[in-house]
Design an enzyme around this catalytic site. Structure first.
Site, PDB file in Angstrom:
ATOM      1  N   ARG A 161       0.619  -1.073  -0.249  1.00 51.47           N
ATOM      2  CA  ARG A 161       0.081  -0.032  -0.119  1.00 51.47           C
ATOM      3  C   ARG A 161       1.044   1.343  -0.067  1.00 51.47           C
ATOM      4  O   ARG A 161       0.644   2.248  -0.761  1.00 51.47           O
ATOM      5  CB  ARG A 161      -0.861   0.084   1.282  1.00 51.47           C
ATOM      6  CG  ARG A 161      -1.965  -0.830   1.150  1.00 51.47           C
ATOM      7  CD  ARG A 161      -3.088  -0.761   2.242  1.00 51.47           C
ATOM      8  NE  ARG A 161      -3.676  -2.171   2.698  1.00 51.47           N
ATOM      9  CZ  ARG A 161      -3.676  -2.384   4.036  1.00 51.47           C
ATOM     10  NH1 ARG A 161      -3.072  -1.905   4.884  1.00 51.47           N
ATOM     11  NH2 ARG A 161      -4.374  -3.502   4.168  1.00 51.47           N
ATOM     12  N   ASP A 197      -7.976  -3.959   1.371  1.00 52.15           N
ATOM     13  CA  ASP A 197      -7.899  -2.804   1.884  1.00 52.15           C
ATOM     14  C   ASP A 197      -7.762  -3.122   3.378  1.00 52.15           C
ATOM     15  O   ASP A 197      -8.320  -4.309   3.972  1.00 52.15           O
ATOM     16  CB  ASP A 197      -9.778  -2.761   1.767  1.00 52.15           C
ATOM     17  CG  ASP A 197     -10.179  -1.435   2.488  1.00 52.15           C
ATOM     18  OD1 ASP A 197     -10.694  -1.649   3.457  1.00 52.15           O
ATOM     19  OD2 ASP A 197      -9.968  -0.115   2.009  1.00 52.15           O
ATOM     20  N   ASP A 200     -10.941  -4.550   5.336  1.00 49.75           N
ATOM     21  CA  ASP A 200     -11.406  -6.077   5.009  1.00 49.75           C
ATOM     22  C   ASP A 200     -10.184  -6.798   5.779  1.00 49.75           C
ATOM     23  O   ASP A 200     -10.863  -8.056   6.356  1.00 49.75           O
ATOM     24  CB  ASP A 200     -11.321  -6.241   3.746  1.00 49.75           C
ATOM     25  CG  ASP A 200     -12.170  -5.608   2.648  1.00 49.75           C
ATOM     26  OD1 ASP A 200     -13.354  -5.333   3.354  1.00 49.75           O
ATOM     27  OD2 ASP A 200     -12.165  -5.662   1.565  1.00 49.75           O
ATOM     28  N   GLU A 201      -9.042  -6.492   5.919  1.00 46.88           N
ATOM     29  CA  GLU A 201      -7.914  -7.117   6.533  1.00 46.88           C
ATOM     30  C   GLU A 201      -8.682  -7.412   8.185  1.00 46.88           C
ATOM     31  O   GLU A 201      -8.380  -8.457   8.611  1.00 46.88           O
ATOM     32  CB  GLU A 201      -6.826  -6.561   6.603  1.00 46.88           C
ATOM     33  CG  GLU A 201      -5.534  -7.187   7.345  1.00 46.88           C
ATOM     34  CD  GLU A 201      -4.052  -6.235   7.015  1.00 46.88           C
ATOM     35  OE1 GLU A 201      -3.097  -6.699   7.719  1.00 46.88           O
ATOM     36  OE2 GLU A 201      -4.216  -5.649   6.183  1.00 46.88           O
ATOM     37  N   GLY A 202      -8.932  -6.015   8.763  1.00 43.92           N
ATOM     38  CA  GLY A 202      -9.368  -6.327   9.988  1.00 43.92           C
ATOM     39  C   GLY A 202     -10.741  -7.154  10.278  1.00 43.92           C
ATOM     40  O   GLY A 202     -10.808  -7.928  11.283  1.00 43.92           O
TER      41      GLY A 202
END
Length: 491
Positions: A161, A197, A200-202
Site C-alpha cells: 500500500r 483494503d 477488510d483485513e481487520g
C-alpha cells in the site's frame, strides 16, 4: 360460426398459447439465470445441489470426520491464501470437509518466508519468484487430483500500500502472470491478486478469531471478542460495540454490518496505515531528530547527533532523516522520556469530527463503556511481549496493561546493566540481543493499547498466535468468503 363465437375461439387460442409461452419463458429463466449466492458469512445449511463433481474420489483423499460427503458436495475442498505482508509472505493451505452442507475446517499447512514483496522494489519478477517456495509447498500439500479445483489468492497488505500504485501494480501483475503460467491453481475471481483494503483485513481477522473460538458458529448469538492486529506498516482494531435501545453505537464509515449463521452483527472497524510497528519506529526516530531531548549529562554532541531515549545506553545507530544522515545515541529512559516521545506520534490533539475519538482524529466507541467482552491481540503484539512471559511457544497468554507497563519499565532500565535482570529467561535474553529497539517497541505497544485505543490499565488482553492450533489473522476469514463461490461445482 358467429362473430362472437369466432372472437371467443380466437381468445381461447391466444390464452392457451400465451400460457404455454409464459410457462416456457419462466422455465428458461429459471434454468439459465445464475443462482443467488448465500451471504458471505451465512453458514445456514443450504439445499443439496446437483452433483457436478467427480463421482469417484481417490482413496487417498479422506476426511477425519466422515466417509461420505453431503449430497452435491465434494468430500474435501482446499483453499490457498497467501498473505503478502510488509515483513514477509505466508501461505495458508486450508483443508475443509463437507461432512455437512457447509464447510468445516479440518487442517492447515502453514509456511512463511522473508522478505516481503515490497522489499523487491522495481524487481517485479523477483518479487513474483519469491513466492515459489510457498507455492511448491502447496503443490505437495494439495492432492494432484484437486489442483485444478483449489483456488488461490494473493492478498498484499500495508507493505505494498505504501509503495505507490506504479510499483505495486507491476509486482501484482508479475505475481498474477506467474500463477497463471507456472501453477495449476485457479485464481479467485474477485480481487484474486490485489492489495487488500485495511478494513477488510481487520474484519476477516475478526471472523477468524471468533470462528476459532466458536463465538459465531452457533444459531444462538453469543458475545464476540475484539481483535487488535499489529503488523509492520499498519494496525487494525475490530469489535462489536454494545447497543443502546437496540441500536449499535458504531457509526459512519467504521460501521460494518454482517451476518453469520443467521445472526446479525454490527462491527466497528478501522485500519491505521502508518501506525504499524516499523512505521511507528520511523515516526519516533523522526520525532527524536526534529525535537532533540535535553542533554542532562552535558555530553558534547555534533549537529548530526541526537540522544534517543528509547534505545539501549551507548548504542550508536546511523539514521537517514530525509537527505541527512543522523547518528542516534541511546540513553537511559529517565523520567519516562521514551513514553513521552511515543505518545507524541499519536496526534491526540487532532480535530475529532465524530466523537468519541481514539487518536489521529479517528472515531471509535469507548472500549471502557461500549465493550465488555474479551480482547485478543496478535502479530507483533504477541511477538514482542510473550518472550518475557511464558515464551512464544505458548500460543495463548494474557497480561493486563498495568503488567505490560511494569514490564516495559523493567526492559527500558535494564539496558544499563546489559539486561542482566533477564538472564534467567533465555528467550527474553535472546530477543533483547536481536531487537535493539525493544524498549521502543514495548513502549509503542503499550502506548497504542492504552493511550491510543483507550484500554484501561486493569483490563486484560489475550496474546495469541494460534487458536485450536490454527494461525490467527485474516486469512481464514478470507478463505471462508472464497468458499461462497462454491468452487466444488465442476471440480
Amino acid at each position: 360460426m358467429s362473430l362472437k363465437d369466432n372472437i371467443m375461439a380466437r381468445k381461447g387460442y391466444w390464452l392457451r398459447n400465451g400460457a404455454i409461452l409464459f410457462f416456457g419463458l419462466t422455465l428458461f429463466f429459471f434454468v439459465m439465470l445464475p443462482k443467488s449466492q448465500p451471504n458471505i458469512h451465512d453458514n445456514i445449511p443450504a439445499a443439496p445441489l446437483e452433483e457436478t463433481g467427480p463421482t469417484t474420489w481417490p482413496d487417498s483423499i479422506t476426511s477425519k470426520h466422515c466417509d461420505v460427503a453431503h449430497p452435491g458436495r465434494p468430500l474435501i475442498q482446499y483453499v490457498l491464501m497467501i498473505d503478502a505482508g510488509s515483513s514477509g509472505s505466508r501461505i495458508h493451505a486450508y483443508k475443509f470437509n463437507y461432512c455437512k452442507a457447509t464447510p468445516e475446517l479440518e487442517s492447515e499447512i502453514f509456511e512463511m518466508l522473508e522478505p516481503g514483496l515490497s522489499y523487491f522494489g522495481d524487481d517485479a519478477l523477483g518479487a513474483a519468484q519469491s513466492l515459489d517456495p510457498l507455492l511448491k509447498t502447496a503443490l505437495k500439500s494439495v492432492p494432484v487430483f484437486l489442483h485444478k479445483s483449489t483456488p488461490v489468492a494473493v492478498k498484499a497488505t500495508a507493505g505494498l500500500r505504501i509503495m505507490g500504485d506504479i510499483k505495486s501494480n507491476r509486482i501484482l501483475e508479475a505475481v498474477r502472470n506467474r500463477l497463471e503460467t507456472v501453477y495449476p491453481f485457479p485464481i479467485i475471481k474477485e480481487e484474486g491478486v490485489a492489495i487488500m483494503d485495511g478494513g477488510d483485513e481487520g474484519v476477516y481477522a475478526w471472523v477468524t478469531v471468533n470462528y476459532l473460538l466458536s463465538r459465531i458458529n452457533s444459531v444462538v448469538k453469543n458475545s464476540t471478542v475484539a481483535i487488535m492486529d499489529l503488523g509492520g506498516a499498519s494496525t487494525q482494531i475490530v469489535f462489536e460495540p454494545l447497543t443502546v435501545n437496540g441500536h449499535s453505537v458504531a457509526q459512519g464509515k467504521h460501521r460494518v454490518p454482517m451476518s453469520f449463521n443467521g445472526n446479525n452483527y454490527v462491527l466497528y472497524q478501522h485500519s491505521y496505515l502508518g501506525y504499524g510497528l516499523f512505521q511507528a519506529n520511523k515516526a519516533i526516530n523522526n520525532y527524536v531528530v526534529e525535537n532533540p531531548i535535553d542533554n542532562n549529562e552535558d555530553t558534547v554532541l555534533s549537529p548530526d547527533e541526537r540522544l534517543h531515549p528509547c534505545m539501549p545506553v551507548n548504542t550508536h545507530k546511523k539514521y537517514l532523516h530525509g537527505d541527512k544522515e543522523v547518528t542516534l545515541i541511546g540513553v537511559s529512559d529517565n523520567a519516562n522520556e521514551c513514553r513521552r516521545v511515543v505518545e507524541a506520534i499519536f496526534d491526540k490533539e487532532k480535530a475529532c469530527n465524530l466523537n468519541p475519538c481514539s487518536f489521529d482524529g479517528v472515531y471509535q466507541p469507548s472500549l471502557t463503556t461500549s465493550f465488555d467482552s474479551d480482547i485478543y491481540a496478535f502479530s507483533f503484539i504477541f511477538d514482542r511481549i510473550t518472550p518475557f512471559l511464558a515464551g512464544s511457544d505458548v500460543p495463548i497468554q494474557d497480561i493486563t496493561l498495568q503488567e505490560l507497563e511494569n514490564l516495559t519499565a523493567r526492559v527500558c532500565v535494564a539496558d544499563e546493566d546489559e539486561f542482566k535482570a533477564f538472564d534467567s529467561i533465555a528467550e527474553a535474553k535472546s530477543e533483547l540481543g536481536k531487537v535493539a529497539e525493544m524498549c521502543m517497541d514495548l513502549n509503542y505497544i503499550y502506548g497504542l493499547l492504552h493511550y491510543g485505543y483507550g484500554i484501561p490499565k486493569e483490563r486484560k488482553i489475550n496474546l495469541t498466535k494460534k487458536i485450536r492450533d490454527y494461525e490467527t489473522g485474516w486469512c481464514l476469514g478470507a478463505s471462508i468468503a472464497v468458499l461462497e463461490d462454491r468452487w466444488y461445482l465442476g471440480a
